[in-house]
Design a protein around this motif. Structure first.
Motif, mmCIF file in Angstrom:
data_model
loop_
_atom_site.group_PDB
_atom_site.id
_atom_site.type_symbol
_atom_site.label_atom_id
_atom_site.label_comp_id
_atom_site.label_asym_id
_atom_site.label_seq_id
_atom_site.Cartn_x
_atom_site.Cartn_y
_atom_site.Cartn_z
ATOM 1 N N ARG A 86 0.841 -1.196 0.000
ATOM 2 C CA ARG A 86 0.000 0.000 0.000
ATOM 3 C C ARG A 86 0.875 1.244 0.000
ATOM 4 O O ARG A 86 1.073 1.887 1.019
ATOM 5 N N LEU A 114 -1.797 3.441 -4.571
ATOM 6 C CA LEU A 114 -3.083 4.112 -4.357
ATOM 7 C C LEU A 114 -3.466 4.932 -5.593
ATOM 8 O O LEU A 114 -4.626 4.962 -5.993
ATOM 9 N N ALA A 118 -5.364 4.188 2.129
ATOM 10 C CA ALA A 118 -5.060 2.996 2.918
ATOM 11 C C ALA A 118 -5.598 3.243 4.321
ATOM 12 O O ALA A 118 -5.273 4.245 4.948
ATOM 13 N N LEU A 155 -7.337 -1.211 1.437
ATOM 14 C CA LEU A 155 -7.550 -0.150 0.460
ATOM 15 C C LEU A 155 -9.011 0.262 0.522
ATOM 16 O O LEU A 155 -9.903 -0.579 0.444
ATOM 17 N N ALA A 180 -8.733 7.082 -3.332
ATOM 18 C CA ALA A 180 -8.255 5.850 -2.696
ATOM 19 C C ALA A 180 -7.413 6.214 -1.489
ATOM 20 O O ALA A 180 -6.672 7.203 -1.513
ATOM 21 N N ALA A 232 -4.765 2.571 -8.121
ATOM 22 C CA ALA A 232 -6.126 2.147 -7.754
ATOM 23 C C ALA A 232 -7.143 3.188 -8.217
ATOM 24 O O ALA A 232 -8.198 2.845 -8.769
#
Length: 149
Positions: free
Chosen positions: A82, A87, A116, A124, A114, A90
């Motif tokens: 992560r 991110l 964490a 996520l 996005a 994502a």
């Protein structure tokens, strides 16, 4: 038009009964869930997918619009750490998966964020906003699909 309502949980997508039939909704939540959590085929030549293959839905080969694909490439991030870069990917993959809502006139715009979350950032989370001209912004949050190893 009503659609069978798809709900997202730790176990994945599910349908709920409402009396003797399925619960229904206007279809937007179901469309977002299917768009994000169906595996989109990876592009030819993408790296890091040798062990899993390109995946994807076989129906894409018969799309009404040439090159039209369903789903997202979020599956490619399942074993990634992560990091801020992941991110960012994502968010890119989620935007790509939801772009059809804008292209087909279902929404004026889609926002994706996005982050964490969890004690060690092991999960996520995706926050999705869908802006339509005739309704309030629809907001969705998904956390349970990407838990740390």
């Amino acid at each position: 038009m009503a659609d069978i309502r798809t709900l997202w949980s730790d176990l994945g997508g599910d349908w709920r009964l409402a009396g003797p039939s399925f619960d229904v909704d206007e279809g937007l939540e179901t469309a977002v869930i299917v768009s994000l959590f169906t595996d989109r085929v990876a592009d030819a030549g993408e790296t890091g997918i040798e062990s899993t293959g390109r995946r994807g839905w076989w129906g894409d080969a018969f799309a009404d619009v040439d090159g039209d694909r369903i789903g997202s490439r979020l599956w490619k991030l399942a074993r990634e750490k992560r990091t801020p870069a992941v991110l960012g990917r994502a968010e890119t993959y989620a935007r790509e998966a939801l772009q059809w809502l804008v292209d087909d006139g279902v929404a004026r715009s889609v926002t994706v964020a996005a982050e964490a979350v969890g004690a060690q950032g092991e999960v996520l989370a995706l926050a999705i906003g869908v802006t339509r001209s005739d309704r309030p912004v629809a907001q969705f949050r998904f956390e349970s699909f990407w838990k740390g190893q």
